[in-house]
Design a protein around this motif. Structure first.
Motif, PDB file in Angstrom:
ATOM      1  N   ARG A 161     -27.636  26.363   2.516  1.00 40.58           N
ATOM      2  CA  ARG A 161     -27.085  25.244   1.740  1.00 40.58           C
ATOM      3  C   ARG A 161     -26.305  25.697   0.514  1.00 40.58           C
ATOM      4  NH1 ARG A 161     -31.631  20.369   1.662  1.00 40.58           N
ATOM      5  NH2 ARG A 161     -31.606  19.947   3.919  1.00 40.58           N
ATOM      6  N   ARG A 162     -26.655  26.835  -0.028  1.00 41.04           N
ATOM      7  CA  ARG A 162     -25.946  27.307  -1.214  1.00 41.04           C
ATOM      8  C   ARG A 162     -25.023  28.481  -0.923  1.00 41.04           C
ATOM      9  NH1 ARG A 162     -30.373  30.231  -4.765  1.00 41.04           N
ATOM     10  NH2 ARG A 162     -32.033  30.485  -3.274  1.00 41.04           N
ATOM     11  N   TRP A 163     -24.639  28.630   0.333  1.00 39.95           N
ATOM     12  CA  TRP A 163     -23.827  29.769   0.734  1.00 39.95           C
ATOM     13  C   TRP A 163     -22.512  29.848  -0.038  1.00 39.95           C
ATOM     14  CZ3 TRP A 163     -25.284  33.929   3.230  1.00 39.95           C
ATOM     15  CH2 TRP A 163     -24.321  34.820   3.714  1.00 39.95           C
ATOM     16  N   LYS A 164     -21.821  28.716  -0.155  1.00 44.83           N
ATOM     17  CA  LYS A 164     -20.530  28.715  -0.856  1.00 44.83           C
ATOM     18  C   LYS A 164     -20.691  29.140  -2.309  1.00 44.83           C
ATOM     19  CE  LYS A 164     -17.709  25.476   1.808  1.00 44.83           C
ATOM     20  NZ  LYS A 164     -16.924  24.209   1.761  1.00 44.83           N
ATOM     21  N   ASN A 165     -21.743  28.671  -2.945  1.00 48.12           N
ATOM     22  CA  ASN A 165     -21.951  28.986  -4.361  1.00 48.12           C
ATOM     23  C   ASN A 165     -22.276  30.460  -4.581  1.00 48.12           C
ATOM     24  OD1 ASN A 165     -21.519  26.348  -5.178  1.00 48.12           O
ATOM     25  ND2 ASN A 165     -23.675  25.786  -4.970  1.00 48.12           N
ATOM     26  N   ILE A 166     -23.162  31.004  -3.756  1.00 47.41           N
ATOM     27  CA  ILE A 166     -23.582  32.381  -4.004  1.00 47.41           C
ATOM     28  C   ILE A 166     -22.512  33.395  -3.596  1.00 47.41           C
ATOM     29  CG2 ILE A 166     -26.017  31.808  -3.743  1.00 47.41           C
ATOM     30  CD1 ILE A 166     -25.950  33.226  -1.034  1.00 47.41           C
ATOM     31  N   THR A 167     -21.595  32.988  -2.719  1.00 50.60           N
ATOM     32  CA  THR A 167     -20.571  33.942  -2.262  1.00 50.60           C
ATOM     33  C   THR A 167     -19.240  33.796  -2.993  1.00 50.60           C
ATOM     34  OG1 THR A 167     -19.898  32.430  -0.473  1.00 50.60           O
ATOM     35  CG2 THR A 167     -21.589  34.080   0.043  1.00 50.60           C
ATOM     36  N   GLU A 168     -19.157  32.875  -3.912  1.00 49.25           N
ATOM     37  CA  GLU A 168     -17.893  32.673  -4.636  1.00 49.25           C
ATOM     38  C   GLU A 168     -17.537  33.923  -5.451  1.00 49.25           C
ATOM     39  OE1 GLU A 168     -15.832  29.504  -7.754  1.00 49.25           O
ATOM     40  OE2 GLU A 168     -17.876  29.190  -7.045  1.00 49.25           O
ATOM     41  N   GLY A 169     -16.337  34.430  -5.244  1.00 54.44           N
ATOM     42  CA  GLY A 169     -15.864  35.593  -5.970  1.00 54.44           C
ATOM     43  C   GLY A 169     -16.423  36.913  -5.473  1.00 54.44           C
ATOM     44  N   ILE A 170     -17.106  36.881  -4.332  1.00 55.62           N
ATOM     45  CA  ILE A 170     -17.730  38.084  -3.773  1.00 55.62           C
ATOM     46  C   ILE A 170     -16.823  38.697  -2.708  1.00 55.62           C
ATOM     47  CG2 ILE A 170     -19.699  38.931  -2.415  1.00 55.62           C
ATOM     48  CD1 ILE A 170     -20.371  38.301  -5.317  1.00 55.62           C
ATOM     49  N   GLU A 171     -16.723  40.006  -2.725  1.00 54.51           N
ATOM     50  CA  GLU A 171     -15.892  40.723  -1.744  1.00 54.51           C
ATOM     51  C   GLU A 171     -16.612  40.884  -0.406  1.00 54.51           C
ATOM     52  OE1 GLU A 171     -15.264  45.273  -1.550  1.00 54.51           O
ATOM     53  OE2 GLU A 171     -13.609  44.555  -2.791  1.00 54.51           O
ATOM     54  N   SER A 172     -17.911  41.270  -0.463  1.00 53.07           N
ATOM     55  CA  SER A 172     -18.651  41.560   0.765  1.00 53.07           C
ATOM     56  C   SER A 172     -20.084  41.042   0.700  1.00 53.07           C
ATOM     57  CB  SER A 172     -18.699  43.075   1.025  1.00 53.07           C
ATOM     58  OG  SER A 172     -17.411  43.626   1.120  1.00 53.07           O
ATOM     59  N   ILE A 173     -20.565  40.617   1.853  1.00 53.89           N
ATOM     60  CA  ILE A 173     -21.978  40.283   2.019  1.00 53.89           C
ATOM     61  C   ILE A 173     -22.568  41.302   2.981  1.00 53.89           C
ATOM     62  CG2 ILE A 173     -23.650  38.591   2.840  1.00 53.89           C
ATOM     63  CD1 ILE A 173     -22.237  37.488   0.510  1.00 53.89           C
ATOM     64  N   ILE A 174     -23.629  41.961   2.567  1.00 54.48           N
ATOM     65  CA  ILE A 174     -24.334  42.890   3.451  1.00 54.48           C
ATOM     66  C   ILE A 174     -25.668  42.260   3.828  1.00 54.48           C
ATOM     67  CG2 ILE A 174     -25.359  45.170   3.703  1.00 54.48           C
ATOM     68  CD1 ILE A 174     -23.343  46.179   1.627  1.00 54.48           C
ATOM     69  N   ILE A 175     -25.875  42.078   5.111  1.00 56.34           N
ATOM     70  CA  ILE A 175     -27.137  41.529   5.605  1.00 56.34           C
ATOM     71  C   ILE A 175     -27.861  42.626   6.373  1.00 56.34           C
ATOM     72  CG2 ILE A 175     -28.243  39.842   7.125  1.00 56.34           C
ATOM     73  CD1 ILE A 175     -25.912  37.963   6.607  1.00 56.34           C
ATOM     74  N   THR A 176     -29.052  42.978   5.921  1.00 58.04           N
ATOM     75  CA  THR A 176     -29.882  43.931   6.652  1.00 58.04           C
ATOM     76  C   THR A 176     -30.993  43.167   7.360  1.00 58.04           C
ATOM     77  OG1 THR A 176     -31.225  44.335   4.662  1.00 58.04           O
ATOM     78  CG2 THR A 176     -29.403  45.855   5.105  1.00 58.04           C
ATOM     79  N   ALA A 177     -31.305  43.586   8.571  1.00 63.32           N
ATOM     80  CA  ALA A 177     -32.330  42.887   9.345  1.00 63.32           C
ATOM     81  C   ALA A 177     -33.085  43.862  10.237  1.00 63.32           C
ATOM     82  CB  ALA A 177     -31.686  41.792  10.196  1.00 63.32           C
ATOM     83  N   ASN A 178     -34.374  43.875  10.068  1.00 60.04           N
ATOM     84  CA  ASN A 178     -35.264  44.630  10.958  1.00 60.04           C
ATOM     85  C   ASN A 178     -36.265  43.617  11.494  1.00 60.04           C
ATOM     86  OD1 ASN A 178     -36.778  46.484  12.349  1.00 60.04           O
ATOM     87  ND2 ASN A 178     -37.602  47.508  10.536  1.00 60.04           N
ATOM     88  N   LEU A 179     -35.798  42.827  12.441  1.00 64.12           N
ATOM     89  CA  LEU A 179     -36.573  41.689  12.936  1.00 64.12           C
ATOM     90  C   LEU A 179     -37.454  42.094  14.118  1.00 64.12           C
ATOM     91  CD1 LEU A 179     -33.721  39.000  12.888  1.00 64.12           C
ATOM     92  CD2 LEU A 179     -35.464  39.426  11.143  1.00 64.12           C
ATOM     93  N   PRO A 180     -38.465  41.274  14.428  1.00 65.72           N
ATOM     94  CA  PRO A 180     -39.275  41.553  15.623  1.00 65.72           C
ATOM     95  C   PRO A 180     -38.375  41.677  16.854  1.00 65.72           C
ATOM     96  CG  PRO A 180     -40.261  39.793  14.324  1.00 65.72           C
ATOM     97  CD  PRO A 180     -38.925  40.076  13.713  1.00 65.72           C
TER      98      PRO A 180
END
Length: 285
Positions: A171-190
């Protein structure tokens, strides 16, 4: 009064190194002291604690759960039965994360399935880079309590969120990514099936929910994550997804990623044993 040497002499030779660590934890000493002082006399309570720990070790309880700690990426992490024990192969995930952070000016790091918090904490602590906003998400309250303790212990600023995959941030994706160059998502899921879990005696004491995703060859949670990511608003942010997998899943995982992100680059990284371990997906929006 029992001495350190008495304990070691009565222990199986192939378990001596583990028992030396147990003795060190019970006496508040490091292993070097245990090795150098075989004549050290144990108190009654130290002996009781060591005896209980050795019994647990013989019953198959992992050493990390007995001592309550595990070294990972040169740091000691608090662990208990609510989180997976950090593994050497996961250090590759940290290494790749560090490389990606170093190449970006403004980034957000999001770790999904945080567990003990070892991946984001090790990455941020190693980089010592200011201004990297970091989120860690886990569905388990108990796991998040452990991760928060580790974050505080290492003085690393991370925002911990409880929820399923990316749900707490959507829900807050637009707000937290404003002015950001890159998003790094790390995942070690089951990613194990029930059959794979049952066939691995070494992991029977670890939380099954953190290991097993028994539908779609163990990739069901990754597919849900891809579905969430594909539905995110496009705001010209570069998305880098680093996922740890079982080596047997590399082809199926790559096909799954390409199905959701046809224009993305998909690269497989091998661990020190030469097995496919990390998949790097980069999406340029």
């Amino acid at each position: 009064m029992k001495r350190i040497d008495d304990i070691k002499k009565s222990s199986p030779p192939d378990r001596i190194a583990e028992i030396e660590i147990i003795i060190g934890c019970a006496t508040g000493r490091d292993r070097a002291f245990v090795l150098a002082h075989p004549e050290y006399k144990l108190t009654f309570w130290q002996y009781c604690k060591i005896s209980k720990a050795i019994r647990q070790l013989r019953e198959g309880l992992p050493l990390a759960y007995i001592t309550g700690q595990k070294e990972f990426f040169g740091l000691n992490f608090i662990v208990n039965r609510h989180v997976l024990i950090p593994r050497p192969e996961t250090e590759l995930l940290v290494e790749e994360t560090i490389k990606k952070i170093e190449k970006s000016r403004t980034i957000i790091l999001i770790d999904i399935g945080a567990g003990s918090g070892c991946v984001p904490i090790a990455a941020i602590k190693t980089l010592k880079r200011e201004g990297t906003e970091t989120f860690a998400i886990d569905i388990s309250r108990a796991a998040l309590r452990v991760a928060k303790k580790n974050s505080k212990l290492r003085d690393v600023n991370i925002k911990f969120l409880r929820g399923s995959l990316l749900s707490p941030l959507i829900r807050r994706w637009k707000n937290i990514t404003e002015g950001i160059e890159s998003i790094i998502i790390t995942a070690n899921l089951p990613y194990l099936t029930n059959e794979q879990f049952a066939g691995e005696p070494s992991i029977q004491h670890e939380p099954k929910t953190a290991l097993v995703a028994d539908t779609k060859n163990g990739l069901t949670l990754y597919e849900k994550l891809f579905t969430q990511i594909a539905a995110l608003p496009n705001n010209d942010v570069k998305l880098i997804l680093l996922c740890e997998i079982d080596p047997r899943q590399s082809t199926a995982f790559s096909d799954l990623a390409k199905g959701y992100f046809p224009q993305a680059s998909v690269e497989i990284k091998k661990d020190l044993a030469g097995r496919d371990r990390i998949i790097n997906i980069e999406v340029n929006n």
